[in-house]
Design a protein around this motif. Structure first.
Motif, mmCIF file in Angstrom:
data_model
loop_
_atom_site.group_PDB
_atom_site.id
_atom_site.type_symbol
_atom_site.label_atom_id
_atom_site.label_comp_id
_atom_site.label_asym_id
_atom_site.label_seq_id
_atom_site.Cartn_x
_atom_site.Cartn_y
_atom_site.Cartn_z
ATOM 1 N N LEU A 154 0.900 -1.359 -0.067
ATOM 2 C CA LEU A 154 0.041 -0.185 -0.019
ATOM 3 C C LEU A 154 0.978 1.206 -0.033
ATOM 4 O O LEU A 154 0.451 2.176 -0.904
ATOM 5 C CB LEU A 154 -0.958 -0.141 1.054
ATOM 6 N N ALA A 155 1.957 1.245 0.923
ATOM 7 C CA ALA A 155 2.748 2.397 1.022
ATOM 8 C C ALA A 155 3.519 2.520 -0.426
ATOM 9 O O ALA A 155 3.860 3.823 -0.781
ATOM 10 C CB ALA A 155 3.872 2.118 1.935
ATOM 11 N N LEU A 156 3.761 1.446 -1.062
ATOM 12 C CA LEU A 156 4.309 1.565 -2.452
ATOM 13 C C LEU A 156 3.629 2.127 -3.525
ATOM 14 O O LEU A 156 4.178 3.167 -4.212
ATOM 15 C CB LEU A 156 5.010 0.140 -2.769
ATOM 16 N N VAL A 157 2.335 1.730 -3.389
ATOM 17 C CA VAL A 157 1.303 2.477 -4.358
ATOM 18 C C VAL A 157 1.435 3.932 -4.191
ATOM 19 O O VAL A 157 1.114 4.649 -5.119
ATOM 20 C CB VAL A 157 0.021 1.503 -4.314
ATOM 21 N N ILE A 158 0.892 4.327 -2.952
ATOM 22 C CA ILE A 158 0.779 5.686 -2.542
ATOM 23 C C ILE A 158 1.933 6.478 -2.914
ATOM 24 O O ILE A 158 2.191 7.705 -3.656
ATOM 25 C CB ILE A 158 0.420 6.081 -1.255
ATOM 26 N N SER A 159 3.332 5.881 -2.606
ATOM 27 C CA SER A 159 4.591 6.741 -3.081
ATOM 28 C C SER A 159 4.884 6.743 -4.267
ATOM 29 O O SER A 159 5.135 7.801 -5.054
ATOM 30 C CB SER A 159 5.683 5.900 -2.398
ATOM 31 N N ILE A 160 4.600 5.728 -5.186
ATOM 32 C CA ILE A 160 4.688 5.911 -6.786
ATOM 33 C C ILE A 160 3.670 6.705 -7.308
ATOM 34 O O ILE A 160 3.949 7.608 -8.150
ATOM 35 C CB ILE A 160 4.671 4.431 -7.293
ATOM 36 N N SER A 161 2.526 6.754 -6.862
ATOM 37 C CA SER A 161 1.581 7.851 -7.536
ATOM 38 C C SER A 161 1.849 9.019 -6.928
ATOM 39 O O SER A 161 1.522 10.164 -7.933
ATOM 40 C CB SER A 161 0.175 7.464 -6.935
ATOM 41 N N HIS A 162 2.424 9.337 -5.880
ATOM 42 C CA HIS A 162 2.892 10.628 -5.494
ATOM 43 C C HIS A 162 3.886 11.129 -6.219
ATOM 44 O O HIS A 162 4.036 12.149 -6.843
ATOM 45 C CB HIS A 162 3.441 10.525 -3.824
ATOM 46 N N TYR A 163 4.769 10.301 -6.598
ATOM 47 C CA TYR A 163 6.069 10.778 -7.567
ATOM 48 C C TYR A 163 5.455 10.834 -8.990
ATOM 49 O O TYR A 163 5.914 11.942 -9.689
ATOM 50 C CB TYR A 163 6.860 9.416 -7.552
ATOM 51 N N VAL A 164 4.523 10.145 -9.388
ATOM 52 C CA VAL A 164 3.969 10.516 -10.930
ATOM 53 C C VAL A 164 3.233 11.724 -10.801
ATOM 54 O O VAL A 164 3.242 12.444 -11.857
ATOM 55 C CB VAL A 164 2.844 9.243 -11.260
ATOM 56 N N ILE A 165 2.437 12.001 -9.906
ATOM 57 C CA ILE A 165 1.458 13.372 -9.727
ATOM 58 C C ILE A 165 2.379 14.586 -9.626
ATOM 59 O O ILE A 165 2.236 15.425 -10.269
ATOM 60 C CB ILE A 165 0.597 13.154 -8.404
ATOM 61 N N ASP A 166 3.497 14.514 -8.769
ATOM 62 C CA ASP A 166 4.474 15.528 -8.735
ATOM 63 C C ASP A 166 5.259 15.565 -10.090
ATOM 64 O O ASP A 166 5.545 16.922 -10.278
ATOM 65 C CB ASP A 166 5.857 15.190 -7.617
ATOM 66 N N LEU A 167 5.537 14.378 -10.735
ATOM 67 C CA LEU A 167 6.329 14.716 -11.945
ATOM 68 C C LEU A 167 5.694 15.433 -12.854
ATOM 69 O O LEU A 167 6.061 16.340 -13.613
ATOM 70 C CB LEU A 167 6.784 13.413 -12.268
ATOM 71 N N VAL A 168 4.155 15.057 -13.056
ATOM 72 C CA VAL A 168 3.362 15.587 -14.129
ATOM 73 C C VAL A 168 3.206 17.073 -13.685
ATOM 74 O O VAL A 168 3.288 18.077 -14.528
ATOM 75 C CB VAL A 168 2.005 15.008 -13.987
ATOM 76 N N LYS A 169 2.921 17.397 -12.494
ATOM 77 C CA LYS A 169 2.909 18.948 -11.885
ATOM 78 C C LYS A 169 4.189 19.669 -12.535
ATOM 79 O O LYS A 169 3.929 20.714 -12.965
ATOM 80 C CB LYS A 169 2.659 19.157 -10.463
ATOM 81 N N LEU A 170 5.513 19.268 -12.370
ATOM 82 C CA LEU A 170 6.652 19.867 -12.641
ATOM 83 C C LEU A 170 6.765 20.211 -14.013
ATOM 84 O O LEU A 170 7.231 21.170 -14.478
ATOM 85 C CB LEU A 170 7.956 18.819 -12.284
ATOM 86 N N TYR A 171 6.257 19.400 -14.960
ATOM 87 C CA TYR A 171 6.230 19.482 -16.253
ATOM 88 C C TYR A 171 5.085 20.269 -16.818
ATOM 89 O O TYR A 171 5.038 20.981 -17.843
ATOM 90 C CB TYR A 171 6.299 18.099 -17.259
ATOM 91 N N ALA A 172 3.883 20.477 -15.869
ATOM 92 C CA ALA A 172 2.754 21.152 -16.370
ATOM 93 C C ALA A 172 3.113 22.487 -16.231
ATOM 94 O O ALA A 172 2.423 23.266 -16.738
ATOM 95 C CB ALA A 172 1.710 20.591 -15.475
ATOM 96 N N SER A 173 4.031 22.808 -15.515
ATOM 97 C CA SER A 173 4.312 24.097 -15.215
ATOM 98 C C SER A 173 4.856 25.262 -16.398
ATOM 99 O O SER A 173 4.641 26.274 -16.275
ATOM 100 C CB SER A 173 5.349 24.405 -14.069
ATOM 101 N N LYS A 174 5.034 24.371 -17.406
ATOM 102 C CA LYS A 174 5.361 24.742 -18.545
ATOM 103 C C LYS A 174 4.180 25.629 -19.364
ATOM 104 O O LYS A 174 4.173 26.664 -19.895
ATOM 105 C CB LYS A 174 6.213 24.129 -19.468
ATOM 106 N N TRP A 175 3.207 24.924 -19.010
ATOM 107 C CA TRP A 175 1.737 25.588 -19.790
ATOM 108 C C TRP A 175 0.706 26.251 -18.695
ATOM 109 O O TRP A 175 0.151 27.187 -18.955
ATOM 110 C CB TRP A 175 0.891 24.150 -20.403
ATOM 111 N N ILE A 176 0.914 25.891 -17.485
ATOM 112 C CA ILE A 176 0.080 26.425 -16.490
ATOM 113 C C ILE A 176 0.959 27.364 -15.775
ATOM 114 O O ILE A 176 1.714 26.770 -14.955
ATOM 115 C CB ILE A 176 -0.614 25.207 -15.551
#
Length: 236
Positions: A60-82
């Protein structure tokens, strides 16, 4: 529910307490290459294990942590457009909370969600929503004839007056619901003190009258809403 609270606490500690500003800056500059992105993910994993105090929950901790990583990474790249950081921040946090909620109640997600909606106080939600933007729009229409006659010669934050009004109406509604009517008087006094210097410097009778009408109207709407809420709940 305590399981969800522990996961939420792990998120709050990991995202807001154990994430220094220099980590955030480094992630924004280096994105996927930032070592702090991976440190941040690892911290979330360890916090979940620690707060749940169960090594068996590592999946469970792994699932939440990986999803956290993916969401944070998307946010970092989305900052170019938003460009608005506030939009990115709240979207990021909302996605994290959704993942935590799903993981916490994955065994009976449908039932738990149904129970949660059944126990929502829809009368309270309607009252809270009304005293925010709908009341602000109504006040704008009611004061439209007066606002055209006011000349403001000093700079002000955009929409500051609207948001001040929303916050004060929320406070008034809260004080009425908990039965602390006397605090509303203190709130009016506090607002008057803060407004005193502006009115004194401008020496503008029309501005003074406009602010007074707006304040009384704002408080009146909140008080009436609170009164109706209590009446509908059978408190009067």
């Amino acid at each position: 529910m305590i399981f969800f609270i522990k996961l939420l606490l792990a998120h709050l500690i990991g995202d807001f307490i154990l994430q220094p500003t220099n980590w955030v800056i480094h992630k924004e500059e280096n994105k996927v290459k930032s070592k702090y992105l991976y440190f941040h993910t690892l911290i979330h994993f360890l916090l979940i294990i620690l707060l749940l105090w169960d090594l068996g929950s590592w999946k469970l901790a792994l699932v939440i942590s990986i999803s956290h990583y993916v969401i944070d990474l998307v946010k970092l790249y989305a900052s170019k457009w938003i460009k608005k950081k506030s939009v990115l921040f709240f979207t990021d946090q909302a996605l994290h909370l959704i993942v935590i909620y799903i993981c916490a109640f994955h065994g009976n997600l449908k039932e738990q969600t149904s129970i949660m909606f059944q126990h929502l106080d829809w009368v309270l939600i309607t009252a809270v929503v009304f005293v925010t933007f709908p009341a602000a729009v109504m006040m704008g229409k009611l004061l439209e004839g007066f606002s055209d006659q006011i000349q403001i010669d000093h700079k002000s934050l955009p929409n500051a007056g609207k948001y001040i009004g929303i916050i004060e109406r929320l406070f008034v509604l809260l004080f009425i619901i908990i039965g602390r009517w006397e605090v509303i008087g203190l709130l009016i006094t506090a607002k008057s003190v803060f407004r005193f210097n502006d009115l004194k410097e401008n020496n503008n009778r029309k501005l003074t009258e406009y602010i007074l009408i707006g304040t009384l109207l704002s408080f009146g709407i909140a008080i009436l809403t609170g009164y109706l809420f209590i009446s509908m709940r059978g408190g009067l």
